[in-house]
Design an enzyme around this catalytic site. Sequence first.
Site, short mmCIF file in Angstrom:
data_model
loop_
_atom_site.label_atom_id
_atom_site.label_comp_id
_atom_site.label_asym_id
_atom_site.label_seq_id
_atom_site.Cartn_x
_atom_site.Cartn_y
_atom_site.Cartn_z
N HIS A 1 -72.89 -4.79 -48.27
CA HIS A 1 -73.48 -4.26 -49.51
C HIS A 1 -72.45 -3.53 -50.37
O HIS A 1 -72.71 -3.22 -51.53
CB HIS A 1 -74.63 -3.32 -49.18
CG HIS A 1 -75.84 -4.05 -48.66
ND1 HIS A 1 -76.95 -4.30 -49.42
CD2 HIS A 1 -76.08 -4.61 -47.46
CE1 HIS A 1 -77.84 -4.97 -48.71
NE2 HIS A 1 -77.33 -5.18 -47.50
N ASP B 1 -68.22 -0.02 -57.09
CA ASP B 1 -69.56 -0.17 -56.54
C ASP B 1 -69.74 -1.62 -56.11
O ASP B 1 -69.28 -2.53 -56.81
CB ASP B 1 -70.61 0.15 -57.63
CG ASP B 1 -71.81 0.89 -57.07
OD1 ASP B 1 -72.18 0.63 -55.91
OD2 ASP B 1 -72.39 1.72 -57.80
#
Length: 461
Positions: free
Chosen positions: A158, A366
């Site tokens: 992730h 991110d």
Amino acid sequence: MSGRLVVISNRVADPRKAAAGGLAVALGDALNQTGGLWFGWSGTIVEGGTPGEGELHTQQAGSVTLATVDLCREDHDSYYLGYSNGVLWPVFHYRLDLADFDAGYISGYRRANQMFARKLLPLLKDDDIIWVHDYHLIPLAAELRAMGCKQRIGFFLHIPLPPPLILAAIPQHEWLMRSLFAYDLVGLQSEADVQHFARYVQTEAGAEDLGDGRYRAFGSTVCTRAFPIGIDVEEFSELTHAKEARDTYERMCEEYARRRLLMGIDRLDYSKGIPHRVRAFRELLAHYPENQKSATLIQIASPTRESVDAYGDIRRELESLCGAINGDYGELDWMPIRYIHRTVARKRVPGLCRAARVGLVTPLRDGMNLVAKEYVVAQDPGDPGVLVLSRFAGAAEQLKEALLVNPYDTHGTAEAIQQALQMSKEERQRRHQALMARIRAQDIHWWRKTFLQVLEEAGSD
Ligand code: ADQ
């Protein structure tokens, strides 16, 4: 899908609970269809327990079995706080300066993964399809394989995968990357991550490129692809039109009737670039004084991982920065920044997003960033707000119609915010429409189905 789905992640959520969020709901759908199993840490820390040992609990949630294991204090501190969040999280977000390469952590990380594998193995069936999530569990498949597990196993990361030279700063980098070759499929968030993977295995491990995302190294073959994670667009739109979000929206509009709102909503994590964002807002006030008394930044930052040192530091930095700006620019009837150190109820998030003329999503790095997608979905298509998005978020590969910024460039970010505040309605609508089309096309259901389809194919080679 031919077999039962088994999901493994550090934390397990009951998919029937509304607060579970998009990922739990999406995985819950698939688990429900196959009568699946969800396995992970229970969240319980046993003081004085034996390292490598933890009690297994099972619970039925409809047709889904939830199986969780406790961790003793020593395993929790080295596996979760130490190696996962003190080494892997900072390095994978390019923050070598924040990594704590304490040699003790790696043994706890291995021990916890070995224990998870040992506890999981007896629960598995021959035709199960196993999907492991995130950086806490990189070596899990290798541990399972060593115990004889033959099922198809996929992995999804992730968070970002950094370039080879950054990865190589982790003393155990080769072991970590070798561990990935025990999976049949490694899913990453973005094409940039896939390139980093390819470059690492080719330069550091002499991997052979078999084409179509497949690499052979360390005596195994693995398939690697980008599967940019999405949100549940239908669910979030419904949430936007439900009572709680509408109430929040109306209250915000009333409270800030004479102001234009800018909003940031994140976990208070150093990867999210919150102090940089706040400095860009100060630059906006200084450079474009017409925004003084009219623009208000609402920054909501939820507490997270507070027992890791770097998180205390970022909290102090942000508090003093917001205090200084409010002190310098604030008026009796206007505070430039509302900083709220709290988690907001999920049902209220779309209302906040919709009330904000500018959504600020400016992480320094991110994996994807779901807030960017949520912000867009919550907008009124007839009069939408503008997304200002960091080019270093995985989402920037898809959301090209946002105003893309370099969050390290304070002045450039302030200019983009000014552009957002001045953008015509036609341009806002055009950009919003294009962003919505992309977010819809690759929503959370697309992500889950595509990953599992490729995993089934990867396993049948
Ligand atoms: P996170 O780093 O947690 O996830 P993100 O993708 O932004 O980041 O998701 C956060 C979620 O929590 C969003 O749904 C958001 O609405 C919610 N949230 C954040 N702050 C909140 C607050 N103060 N109050 C209420 N809700 C809040 C990791 C990776 C990301 C990747 C996701 C999914 O770091 O890059 O997108 O996993 O793969």
